[in-house]
Design a protein around this motif. Structure first.
Motif, PDB file in Angstrom:
ATOM      1  N   ARG A   1       0.826  -1.217   0.000  1.00 60.26           N
ATOM      2  CA  ARG A   1       0.000   0.000   0.000  1.00 60.26           C
ATOM      3  C   ARG A   1       0.856   1.262   0.000  1.00 60.26           C
ATOM      4  O   ARG A   1       0.322   2.375  -0.125  1.00 60.26           O
TER       5      ARG A   1
ATOM      6  N   LYS B   1     -10.310  -6.931  19.114  1.00 60.40           N
ATOM      7  CA  LYS B   1      -8.919  -6.467  19.233  1.00 60.40           C
ATOM      8  C   LYS B   1      -8.750  -5.526  20.417  1.00 60.40           C
ATOM      9  O   LYS B   1      -7.677  -5.428  20.998  1.00 60.40           O
TER      10      LYS B   1
ATOM     11  N   ASP C   1     -13.214  -2.588  16.751  1.00 61.18           N
ATOM     12  CA  ASP C   1     -12.113  -3.196  16.001  1.00 61.18           C
ATOM     13  C   ASP C   1     -12.233  -4.707  16.167  1.00 61.18           C
ATOM     14  O   ASP C   1     -11.733  -5.271  17.137  1.00 61.18           O
TER      15      ASP C   1
ATOM     16  N   GLU D   1     -14.107  -5.029   5.975  1.00 54.01           N
ATOM     17  CA  GLU D   1     -12.959  -5.507   5.202  1.00 54.01           C
ATOM     18  C   GLU D   1     -13.086  -6.985   4.875  1.00 54.01           C
ATOM     19  O   GLU D   1     -13.331  -7.802   5.765  1.00 54.01           O
TER      20      GLU D   1
HETATM   21  O1  TA6 Z   1      -8.441  -3.270  10.041  1.00 48.67           O
HETATM   22  C1  TA6 Z   1      -8.531  -2.712  11.288  1.00 48.67           C
HETATM   23  C2  TA6 Z   1      -7.155  -2.188  11.697  1.00 48.67           C
HETATM   24  O2  TA6 Z   1      -6.227  -3.218  11.712  1.00 48.67           O
HETATM   25  C3  TA6 Z   1      -7.254  -1.432  13.019  1.00 48.67           C
HETATM   26  O3  TA6 Z   1      -6.648  -2.137  14.063  1.00 48.67           O
HETATM   27  C4  TA6 Z   1      -6.600  -0.085  12.736  1.00 48.67           C
HETATM   28  O4  TA6 Z   1      -5.270  -0.082  13.047  1.00 48.67           O
HETATM   29  C5  TA6 Z   1      -6.852   0.067  11.244  1.00 48.67           C
HETATM   30  O5  TA6 Z   1      -6.695  -1.215  10.721  1.00 48.67           O
HETATM   31  C6  TA6 Z   1      -6.051   1.108  10.515  1.00 48.67           C
HETATM   32  O6  TA6 Z   1      -4.732   0.724  10.367  1.00 48.67           O
HETATM   33  P1  TA6 Z   1      -3.660   1.750   9.740  1.00 48.67           P
HETATM   34  O7  TA6 Z   1      -2.360   1.016   9.735  1.00 48.67           O
HETATM   35  O8  TA6 Z   1      -4.138   2.090   8.338  1.00 48.67           O
HETATM   36  O9  TA6 Z   1      -3.681   2.976  10.610  1.00 48.67           O
END
Ligand code: TA6
Length: 279
Positions: free
Chosen positions: A90, A180, A200, A257
């Motif tokens: 990404r 989480k 989360d 997701e």
């Molecule tokens: O998908 C959920 C998650 O893993 C959360 O724990 C939070 O950290 C989010 O992704 C965003 O992650 P990022 O690395 O984009 O800030």
């Protein structure tokens, strides 16, 4: 690279944007991250994706919003603590391999600069295939080009645009989830599934279709090739603490997701596809 009729490239800040404008939809894809930022079907002109007003479009930081591609690991790396959250594709430039105009859609295939990186041994080809029409079908295809089986985790980490998180319901999920925020404690999925705090959750279930209902916006989500659905909203305090998110940003987004969190094995010469369809 010859682009098809409905595609054009537009430089924006340090990033090259691929714009798709056909009879059925308008979409914007950042080549930094292979990252869909906007999808608006023309039958209702409703934006399906949320993008932070504070998103950093500096071709260095991950972009807050749209559909980040988490690969070849989801979340924190399983064993090496210093590595980036959600893998390394990404935050690299992708390129258009081909694009084609079809009567009902535009089909675009993208590849990252490299699939190699610290923390992952696999020899792979990675492709992102976008079918942009009345619906958006996004496929992440991992092909094992090596001689050893590999295992990866991943997510199509979609930020959906919603009217108001305080009046939002997610339907189609049941069973338990791992929280989480409570040390991955196993908790049963609420019914109705509404939101009133930081969320989360990793749902270890594979429903084919889910729906987000929020005011006038109703978004249908279909998933394939996944072993989990992750649901995330940072809520107020975390929004304030995040540099690339406006304080009230959490009110108009919900991440749902399509993910592989338990590890997907791919044998040599084979491939695995993680797919999300948004309508
Ligand atoms: O998908 C959920 C998650 O893993 C959360 O724990 C939070 O950290 C989010 O992704 C965003 O992650 P990022 O690395 O984009 O800030």
């Amino acid at each position: 690279m010859h682009l098809c009729k409905t595609a054009s490239l537009l430089p924006q800040d340090d990033i090259e944007m691929l714009i798709i404008d056909n009879d059925h939809a308008h979409a914007t894809i950042s080549l930094f991250g292979g990252h869909v930022l906007s999808f608006i079907p023309k039958h209702d002109n409703v934006q399906r994706l949320w993008l932070s007003k504070e998103a950093m479009l500096d071709a260095q930081h991950p972009i807050r919003g749209g559909i980040p591609i988490c690969w070849p690991w989801f979340g924190a790396h399983a064993s090496e603590s210093g590595l980036a959250s959600h893998g390394y594709v990404r935050t690299q430039n992708w390129h258009v391999v081909d694009c084609a105009d079809e009567p009902e859609q535009t089909v675009v295939r993208l590849k990252p600069s490299t699939t190699q990186g610290k923390g992952f041994e696999g020899e792979t080809q990675l492709s992102l295939v976008l079918f942009i029409g009345r619906e958006l079908r996004i496929q992440l295809v991992t092909e094992n080009t090596g001689n050893e089986p590999l295992s990866y985790t991943s997510a199509l980490h979609t930020y959906f645009n919603i009217d108001d998180i305080n009046h939002c319901e997610l339907t189609g999920l049941d069973g338990d989830y791992l929280d989480k925020l409570q040390d991955y404690q196993r908790i049963s999925t609420p019914t109705p599934y509404t939101f009133n705090e930081e969320t989360d959750r990793v749902h270890l279930v594979t429903p084919e279709s889910l729906t987000i209902v929020s005011g006038n916006i109703k978004t249908h989500i279909q998933s394939n090739g996944h072993d989990s659905i992750v649901v995330w909203n940072p809520w107020a305090d975390k929004s304030k603490s995040m540099q690339d998110m406006e304080d009230q940003g959490y009110k108009n987004m919900l991440c749902v997701e399509t993910a592989v969190t338990q590890g997907q094995q791919v044998l040599p010469g084979q491939s695995h596809t993680l797919e999300q369809v948004i309508r």
